[in-house]
Design a protein around this motif. Structure first.
Motif, short mmCIF file in Angstrom:
data_model
loop_
_atom_site.label_atom_id
_atom_site.label_comp_id
_atom_site.label_asym_id
_atom_site.label_seq_id
_atom_site.Cartn_x
_atom_site.Cartn_y
_atom_site.Cartn_z
N VAL A 18 0.80 -1.22 0.00
CA VAL A 18 0.00 0.00 0.00
C VAL A 18 0.84 1.28 0.00
O VAL A 18 0.48 2.27 -0.64
CB VAL A 18 -1.01 -0.03 1.19
CG1 VAL A 18 -0.27 -0.13 2.52
CG2 VAL A 18 -1.94 1.12 1.15
N HIS A 43 2.37 -8.91 -6.73
CA HIS A 43 1.07 -8.55 -6.20
C HIS A 43 0.98 -7.03 -6.04
O HIS A 43 1.85 -6.41 -5.46
CB HIS A 43 0.84 -9.23 -4.85
CG HIS A 43 -0.40 -8.76 -4.17
ND1 HIS A 43 -1.66 -9.00 -4.68
CD2 HIS A 43 -0.60 -8.02 -3.05
CE1 HIS A 43 -2.56 -8.45 -3.90
NE2 HIS A 43 -1.96 -7.84 -2.90
N HIS A 45 -1.11 -3.95 -4.45
CA HIS A 45 -2.16 -3.59 -3.50
C HIS A 45 -3.23 -2.74 -4.21
O HIS A 45 -2.93 -2.02 -5.15
CB HIS A 45 -1.56 -2.80 -2.33
CG HIS A 45 -2.52 -2.56 -1.21
ND1 HIS A 45 -3.45 -1.54 -1.24
CD2 HIS A 45 -2.71 -3.22 -0.04
CE1 HIS A 45 -4.16 -1.57 -0.12
NE2 HIS A 45 -3.74 -2.59 0.62
N THR A 46 -4.47 -2.84 -3.74
CA THR A 46 -5.58 -2.11 -4.34
C THR A 46 -5.27 -0.62 -4.49
O THR A 46 -5.62 0.01 -5.49
CB THR A 46 -6.85 -2.28 -3.50
OG1 THR A 46 -7.08 -3.66 -3.31
CG2 THR A 46 -8.03 -1.64 -4.18
N ALA A 47 -4.59 -0.06 -3.48
CA ALA A 47 -4.31 1.38 -3.53
C ALA A 47 -3.42 1.71 -4.72
O ALA A 47 -3.58 2.76 -5.36
CB ALA A 47 -3.64 1.83 -2.23
N PHE B 176 -8.26 1.01 3.66
CA PHE B 176 -6.81 0.78 3.61
C PHE B 176 -6.22 0.94 5.00
O PHE B 176 -5.29 0.23 5.39
CB PHE B 176 -6.13 1.75 2.65
CG PHE B 176 -6.57 1.60 1.22
CD1 PHE B 176 -6.48 2.67 0.34
CD2 PHE B 176 -7.05 0.40 0.74
CE1 PHE B 176 -6.88 2.54 -0.99
CE2 PHE B 176 -7.46 0.26 -0.58
CZ PHE B 176 -7.36 1.33 -1.45
N ASP B 180 -7.21 -3.43 4.92
CA ASP B 180 -7.90 -4.19 3.87
C ASP B 180 -7.21 -4.03 2.53
O ASP B 180 -6.69 -2.96 2.21
CB ASP B 180 -9.35 -3.67 3.72
CG ASP B 180 -10.24 -4.14 4.85
OD1 ASP B 180 -11.41 -3.72 4.88
OD2 ASP B 180 -9.75 -4.92 5.69
N ASP B 181 -7.26 -5.07 1.73
CA ASP B 181 -6.79 -5.01 0.36
C ASP B 181 -7.91 -5.62 -0.49
O ASP B 181 -7.90 -6.82 -0.78
CB ASP B 181 -5.49 -5.79 0.20
CG ASP B 181 -4.88 -5.63 -1.19
OD1 ASP B 181 -3.78 -6.17 -1.43
OD2 ASP B 181 -5.50 -4.96 -2.05
N PRO B 182 -8.90 -4.80 -0.85
CA PRO B 182 -10.10 -5.33 -1.49
C PRO B 182 -9.85 -6.22 -2.69
O PRO B 182 -10.44 -7.29 -2.81
CB PRO B 182 -10.85 -4.05 -1.91
CG PRO B 182 -10.42 -3.03 -0.92
CD PRO B 182 -9.01 -3.35 -0.60
#
Lengths: 84, 651
Positions: A18, A43, A45-47, B176, B180-182
């Protein structure tokens, strides 16, 4: 180091947690056209992905990670896959 | 009244509100299955509760309503307009009965009669009006769009047999920070068939925060529902999970039911009196803190060192006390929707009765205000809406002749503006004719003809709020005694607000309320008249001016002065209060420029003092009707400050 600036390219190398979101955003907002190279990425992270969406970044694949390659890369308008 | 009955009444109010909303929606969208189900449940629950208390007529009316809805559901029919009207009448009767029970713990004498009529209307609606219903009907918007988006894939997957689950995952903005890491979670879902990621809000170019999550992830997978639910078990409020393998409509209904049950209420039901008691104590705390400031000032004289320490402590205490005050004020805040939601049904009844079709829209019902304000807004809003429908919106043929759409449009909007709330009722009707106002004002002797000439359209319009004003030729049954606008002004000003209107002939009218969001603490400017001190609420004061007496000119029986090219009347606060005038200062005259009746007026005072934040206590008992006084406030030195209502004094 996960986010590497290499001339016109921003290369994401290995896993990007992140914290990498902010440096990535910084590189993308600094001047000059930038293309994000996902070919050595792990991988993400979503961010980190979110930054790419928000800045409508141009990305180059194939992404190193299967999920990103299959499901996320196609969502980028400019997503190109350069055959290795 | 016993506790059980009290609870029944609270529940009944909620059920009735929900039923009204459901029926109104069903009127617009007769095939809204979700609303049909909700209405059925509402009538069923209310019937059950009423049975506990032996309110037989109410029970039988509700039973008829339940039967009707049951038949519609069973036969898979679309509910007809006649049926909806009959059901609404039933809800209206229940509302009336609940009010009666609240007052007298009993149903009114004619309840049986009325219940019979309601029942007959419902049963007759059941006989007539059947229409073949369209088959599948989808209620919840999010689920509907989800299933539509993946329609092709769902069909394919279903044909292939096996499980199909559709999910809409909207992670919290702060997720975040919670680790969490959706997308990682989505990655762990087996058998992913399709996945789409979109922004919840449009992406901001400036001020984009990479650490706030703004994504919505929708995906389809071949895993069974339970497996998917397990993966997201820690985030039930961030996902909508639908079993898409089952027949669409029931899957959706099940999902809607489930989400309705899963929405754990994060609210507490608290007795309003307890909140008021808390607010009172906090108010006293605030006053006590102010008194401490006074003591600190005294200490400065005796012991400056100690005074300094005390001042610091006082400042800390003051901060906390203000914070607490703000927090308690927030407890009293409720959404305006509480009042707004009661209006559409009433509007519909009125427009039906008058035969004037009207599209009534509401916006901003989530804007919050102090609950006293929200409660007391209902009557004034009703008055204004009455006027808009009765006098504003023209009858069909007139509208056609002026190429207006046959359906009149009335909109009710609310928005925040700093610490004020602005509520506006806007209609696209005939507008208010300034000429008619002029004529009526003259006829009623409200304004002299000479003065009237100086009135611009804006000032004319403000006359409609004057006492004793009414332009309607007859007092219609709907507009009551025809004194609506004056009553509206008084009601709104009692809440500390202001009313105004703008209008254009042939185009429409807008009536606007500006209200304080909070009711308790007011900022006042203290002024001196002779030896007496008074408080003037700061929001009434445009500015304060000190001027030499030469600038004041005598005009007829009064005085006036010029302020930046405008001539303003000058009144003396002493004479307004019927106090003996102090010796006039030779050097300078202190004047408050005050907003009054759409214009400005100068008010001469003998002295201007400090600004204070005070807890305004309205006058009570015998003094509550006292004109010109808004209330009292307790000062730091223990004295009582009378806070004046200048606009009312000026008249």
């Amino acid at each position: 180091m996960s986010v590497v600036l290499d001339g016109e390219f921003i290369r994401l190398v290995g896993d990007c947690p992140v914290e990498e979101a902010e440096p990535l955003l910084g590189h993308l907002t600094a001047g000059g056209p930038k293309v994000v190279d996902l070919r050595q990425s792990g991988h993400l992270h979503t961010a980190v992905i979110q930054v790419l969406f928000a800045r409508q970044a141009r990305v180059i694949g194939p992404a190193g990670e299967r999920f990103v390659q299959l499901w996320l890369l196609p969502l980028f308008e400019d997503g190109q896959t350069i055959a290795n | 009244m016993d506790e059980l009955l009290r609870e029944f009444l609270v529940e009944a109010h909620e059920l009735i509100e929900q039923l009204s909303s459901d029926l109104l929606t069903l009127e617009r969208d007769p095939d809204d299955v979700g609303r049909l189900e909700s209405a059925f449940r509402g009538f069923h629950t209310l019937k059950g509760s009423a049975a506990l208390f032996d309110f037989e007529p109410m029970g039988s009316a509700l039973h008829a309503a339940e039967d009707l809805l049951s038949a519609v559901r069973a036969a898979d029919h679309v509910i007809g307009r006649e049926a909806v009207t009959a059901l609404m009448d039933c809800v209206g009767a229940c509302e009336y009965w609940i009010a009666s029970i609240e007052r007298t713990t009993r149903l009114p004498g004619d309840a049986e009669d009325r219940a019979r009529k309601v029942g007959e209307a419902i049963r007759s609606a059941l006989q007539s009006g059947k229409a073949p219903a369209p088959k599948t009907v989808i209620a919840d918007e999010a689920v509907r769009s989800l299933l539509t988006k993946f329609e092709t894939e769902i069909r394919e997957a279903r044909n292939a047999g096996g499980a199909v689950t559709a999910v809409r995952y909207s992670p919290h903005e702060q997720c975040f920070f919670q680790g969490d890491d959706p997308l990682a979670l989505v990655r762990s879902v087996p058998g992913l068939i399709n996945c789409n990621v979109t922004p919840r809000e449009p992406w901001k170019v400036e001020g984009f925060d990479p650490y706030l999550c703004n994504l919505v992830i929708e995906f389809l997978c071949a895993a069974p529902v339970e497996d998917v639910r397990r993966i997201f078990r820690l985030l039930p409020d961030q996902v909508t999970i639908v079993d898409a393998a089952v027949e669409s409509s029931s899957a959706v209904n099940e999902a809607v039911e489930k989400s309705a049950m899963e929405t754990t209420s994060r609210t507490l039901r608290v007795d309003a009196d307890r909140v008021d008691a808390l607010a009172d104590i906090v108010g006293e705390l605030h006053v006590a803190t102010n008194e401490l400031a006074h003591a600190v000032r005294l200490a400065k004289v005796e012991n400056p060192g100690l005074a300094q320490v005390l001042a610091e402590k006082h400042a800390a205490l003051d901060r906390l006390s203000r914070g607490m005050h703000r927090a308690v004020m927030r407890l009293r805040l409720v959404p305006l929707g509480g009042t707004f939601r009661r209006l559409p049904r009433w509007v519909r009844n009125v427009t039906d009765k008058l035969g004037k079709p009207v599209e009534f829209s509401i916006a901003g019902d989530d804007v919050e205000a102090d609950r006293t304000v929200v409660d007391r807004l209902f009557e004034p809003l009703l008055h204004v809406l009455r006027n808009a429908i009765d006098h504003g919106i023209e009858p069909g043929p007139v509208r056609e002749a002026t190429s207006k759409p046959t359906q009149g449009r009335i909109s009710l909007t609310a928005r925040r503006d700093g610490d004020q709330i602005v509520i506006a009722v806007c209609d696209d009707g005939a507008g208010i004719d300034p000429a008619k106002i002029r004529a009526a004002a003259l006829a009623k002797g409200l304004v002299k003809e000479r003065d009237l000439e100086a009135y611009d359209d804006e000032k004319l319009l403000s006359l409609i709020f004057a006492p004793g004003f009414s332009t309607s030729a007859q007092v219609t049954d709907l507009s009551g005694r025809g004194v609506g606008m004056d009553a509206v002004r008084v009601a709104i000003e009692a809440l500390g607000g202001r009313v105004s209107a703008t209008s254009k002939v042939g185009v429409g009218t807008t009536v606007q309320f500006t209200l304080p969001q909070a009711v308790l603490i007011t900022t006042v400017l203290t002024v001196r008249v002779g030896d007496e001190r008074f408080g003037i609420p700061i929001d009434v004061i445009a500015e304060t001016v000190r001027m030499s007496p030469e600038r004041i000119v005598a005009i007829r029986s009064g005085r006036a002065f010029v302020l930046r090219d405008r001539t303003l009347p000058l009144l003396s606060l002493a004479s307004l209060l019927a106090l003996p005038p102090a010796a006039r200062s030779q050097s300078e005259t202190k004047v408050l420029i005050v907003k009054s009746g759409g214009g400005l007026v100068g008010i001469e005072v003998d002295g201007l003092s400090e600004r204070l934040d005070v807890l305004l206590r309205p006058m009570s008992g015998l003094l509550s009707g006292l004109p010109g006084v808004q209330g009292t406030a307790l000062l730091g030195d223990g004295r009582v400050l009378l806070v004046l209502d200048l606009p009312e004094l000026i008249g």
